[in-house]
Write a protein that holds these residues in place. Sequence first.
Motif, PDB file in Angstrom:
ATOM      1  N   ASN A  85      23.299  46.132  54.446  1.00 33.86           N
ATOM      2  CA  ASN A  85      23.515  44.865  53.745  1.00 33.86           C
ATOM      3  C   ASN A  85      24.747  44.948  52.856  1.00 33.86           C
ATOM      4  N   HIS A  86      24.845  45.994  52.047  1.00 36.57           N
ATOM      5  CA  HIS A  86      25.987  46.143  51.142  1.00 36.57           C
ATOM      6  C   HIS A  86      27.276  46.446  51.922  1.00 36.57           C
ATOM      7  N   LEU A  87      27.171  47.231  52.986  1.00 31.07           N
ATOM      8  CA  LEU A  87      28.362  47.496  53.797  1.00 31.07           C
ATOM      9  C   LEU A  87      28.909  46.203  54.399  1.00 31.07           C
ATOM     10  N   SER A  88      28.019  45.379  54.930  1.00 30.19           N
ATOM     11  CA  SER A  88      28.447  44.118  55.530  1.00 30.19           C
ATOM     12  C   SER A  88      29.128  43.217  54.505  1.00 30.19           C
ATOM     13  N   ILE A  89      28.548  43.129  53.315  1.00 35.73           N
ATOM     14  CA  ILE A  89      29.121  42.271  52.275  1.00 35.73           C
ATOM     15  C   ILE A  89      30.460  42.804  51.789  1.00 35.73           C
ATOM     16  N   TRP A  90      30.550  44.121  51.560  1.00 36.17           N
ATOM     17  CA  TRP A  90      31.790  44.694  51.050  1.00 36.17           C
ATOM     18  C   TRP A  90      32.903  44.675  52.103  1.00 36.17           C
ATOM     19  N   ALA A 142      33.214  42.415  54.459  1.00 35.02           N
ATOM     20  CA  ALA A 142      33.657  41.021  54.514  1.00 35.02           C
ATOM     21  C   ALA A 142      34.553  40.687  53.327  1.00 35.02           C
ATOM     22  N   THR A 143      34.252  41.267  52.176  1.00 36.25           N
ATOM     23  CA  THR A 143      35.110  41.081  51.010  1.00 36.25           C
ATOM     24  C   THR A 143      36.471  41.717  51.229  1.00 36.25           C
ATOM     25  N   CYS A 144      36.503  42.900  51.847  1.00 37.53           N
ATOM     26  CA  CYS A 144      37.784  43.543  52.195  1.00 37.53           C
ATOM     27  C   CYS A 144      38.602  42.652  53.113  1.00 37.53           C
ATOM     28  N   LEU A 145      37.925  41.978  54.039  1.00 39.90           N
ATOM     29  CA  LEU A 145      38.624  41.057  54.938  1.00 39.90           C
ATOM     30  C   LEU A 145      39.237  39.904  54.151  1.00 39.90           C
ATOM     31  N   SER A 146      38.508  39.367  53.191  1.00 41.31           N
ATOM     32  CA  SER A 146      39.037  38.286  52.356  1.00 41.31           C
ATOM     33  C   SER A 146      40.247  38.752  51.546  1.00 41.31           C
ATOM     34  N   ILE A 147      40.154  39.958  50.991  1.00 41.14           N
ATOM     35  CA  ILE A 147      41.274  40.507  50.216  1.00 41.14           C
ATOM     36  C   ILE A 147      42.491  40.722  51.112  1.00 41.14           C
ATOM     37  N   PHE A 148      42.250  41.240  52.313  1.00 43.64           N
ATOM     38  CA  PHE A 148      43.357  41.489  53.233  1.00 43.64           C
ATOM     39  C   PHE A 148      44.055  40.183  53.617  1.00 43.64           C
ATOM     40  N   TYR A 149      43.268  39.162  53.936  1.00 45.83           N
ATOM     41  CA  TYR A 149      43.851  37.853  54.251  1.00 45.83           C
ATOM     42  C   TYR A 149      44.692  37.337  53.089  1.00 45.83           C
ATOM     43  N   PHE A 150      44.167  37.521  51.885  1.00 47.88           N
ATOM     44  CA  PHE A 150      44.874  37.010  50.710  1.00 47.88           C
ATOM     45  C   PHE A 150      46.236  37.671  50.552  1.00 47.88           C
ATOM     46  N   PHE A 151      46.280  38.997  50.598  1.00 47.87           N
ATOM     47  CA  PHE A 151      47.540  39.705  50.372  1.00 47.87           C
ATOM     48  C   PHE A 151      48.530  39.542  51.531  1.00 47.87           C
ATOM     49  N   LYS A 152      48.037  39.383  52.729  1.00 47.35           N
ATOM     50  CA  LYS A 152      48.943  39.262  53.875  1.00 47.35           C
ATOM     51  C   LYS A 152      49.494  37.850  54.039  1.00 47.35           C
ATOM     52  N   ILE A 153      48.761  36.845  53.575  1.00 46.25           N
ATOM     53  CA  ILE A 153      49.144  35.457  53.865  1.00 46.25           C
ATOM     54  C   ILE A 153      49.655  34.732  52.623  1.00 46.25           C
ATOM     55  N   ALA A 154      49.063  34.981  51.473  1.00 42.86           N
ATOM     56  CA  ALA A 154      49.466  34.256  50.257  1.00 42.86           C
ATOM     57  C   ALA A 154      50.899  34.614  49.864  1.00 42.86           C
ATOM     58  N   ILE A 176      40.075  52.054  51.090  1.00 45.04           N
ATOM     59  CA  ILE A 176      39.198  51.037  50.512  1.00 45.04           C
ATOM     60  C   ILE A 176      37.871  50.983  51.266  1.00 45.04           C
ATOM     61  N   LEU A 177      37.921  51.073  52.592  1.00 40.91           N
ATOM     62  CA  LEU A 177      36.703  51.053  53.393  1.00 40.91           C
ATOM     63  C   LEU A 177      35.824  52.267  53.105  1.00 40.91           C
ATOM     64  N   LEU A 178      36.440  53.424  52.919  1.00 45.37           N
ATOM     65  CA  LEU A 178      35.672  54.624  52.586  1.00 45.37           C
ATOM     66  C   LEU A 178      35.008  54.494  51.215  1.00 45.37           C
ATOM     67  N   VAL A 179      35.712  53.904  50.258  1.00 41.72           N
ATOM     68  CA  VAL A 179      35.125  53.667  48.933  1.00 41.72           C
ATOM     69  C   VAL A 179      33.932  52.722  49.053  1.00 41.72           C
ATOM     70  N   CYS A 180      34.045  51.706  49.897  1.00 43.22           N
ATOM     71  CA  CYS A 180      32.931  50.771  50.115  1.00 43.22           C
ATOM     72  C   CYS A 180      31.718  51.496  50.684  1.00 43.22           C
ATOM     73  N   VAL A 181      31.947  52.406  51.632  1.00 43.55           N
ATOM     74  CA  VAL A 181      30.841  53.176  52.215  1.00 43.55           C
ATOM     75  C   VAL A 181      30.167  54.039  51.149  1.00 43.55           C
ATOM     76  N   ALA A 182      30.966  54.745  50.339  1.00 43.31           N
ATOM     77  CA  ALA A 182      30.412  55.598  49.292  1.00 43.31           C
ATOM     78  C   ALA A 182      29.625  54.778  48.267  1.00 43.31           C
ATOM     79  N   PHE A 183      30.152  53.622  47.891  1.00 43.79           N
ATOM     80  CA  PHE A 183      29.473  52.772  46.912  1.00 43.79           C
ATOM     81  C   PHE A 183      28.160  52.240  47.474  1.00 43.79           C
ATOM     82  N   ALA A 184      28.160  51.848  48.757  1.00 41.43           N
ATOM     83  CA  ALA A 184      26.939  51.329  49.386  1.00 41.43           C
ATOM     84  C   ALA A 184      25.854  52.399  49.441  1.00 41.43           C
ATOM     85  N   VAL A 185      26.227  53.639  49.761  1.00 42.83           N
ATOM     86  CA  VAL A 185      25.258  54.732  49.785  1.00 42.83           C
ATOM     87  C   VAL A 185      24.716  54.987  48.388  1.00 42.83           C
TER      88      VAL A 185
END
Length: 312
Positions: free
Chosen positions: A93-98, A100-112, A133-142
Amino acid sequence: MSGEVINTLMIITVGEFSVGILGNAFIVLVNFMDCMKNKKIASIDLILTSLAISRICLMCIITLDGFMLVLDPDVYATGKQMRIIDFFWTLTNHLSIWFATCLSIFYFFKIANFFNPLFLWMKWRIERAIPGILLVCVAFAVFISLPAAEDLNDDFRLCVKAKWKTNLTLRCRINKAQYASSKVYLNLFTLFPFSVSLISFLLLILSLWRHIRRMQLNVTGCRDPSTDAHMGAMKAVISFLLLFIAYNLSFLIATSSYFMPETELAVLIGELIALIYPSSHSFILILGNKKLRQASLRVLYKVTHALKRRNF
């Protein structure tokens, strides 16, 4: 709860699960084949693949939990099996949410488009920072999942069958404050990635508005690749935000089910709604990604062509 209602809910669950697996597995397969062909993987593909894998695991856990509740409800009175399920549910659950948040951040920095020095520096660094960033998300979710699974098992899981076990009913009544605090604890940690995605969405709107104003001042029109990129990213982010709200409402229904007369029905309905988020959002991402959209059109064309040949 009647057998007809259970059968209907389980059929819908299997349908949602199958559709979700199909969409997310398609994302993983296309990106894997592209990675093997080019000997490298782009940052956006890495995020989408990680997100799809986490959602496949999340849907498997939710569906397994629903079937266990119906087919083997006595498992809810034991600790070991449900503690394992709770751990992996919280983790995915937390991995999926985080992710998806990484995807939002990536879109923001690449397009804005902003001319702030810090923003420009982060925009230049975001590609190389994604794996970390993805590895940090995995560690935080665990880190979050380990204590959360203990609380879920002690409070929610045992209370699902409390209406037939007097001692469990008494235990649930005594531990209501602890139960409520554990749910607040979990939801507070999901509010942060939701807020980050919401801020990214609002900044994308601001960037699009400024871009359109510049285009209008230059009298060149407002439909250009940058505008289309802004609109595509905003659709992906807003769909995640709306589905995330529905998903959290379903989680609230499931985790507060022992306050309701029909406990199992509330859990099944909550899990049924929860499956909408990981299954439907995958198709939104496919339609919003050029490579995935073209690959899906090729597959659809081949399937349609094969069916036509079979009919003749």
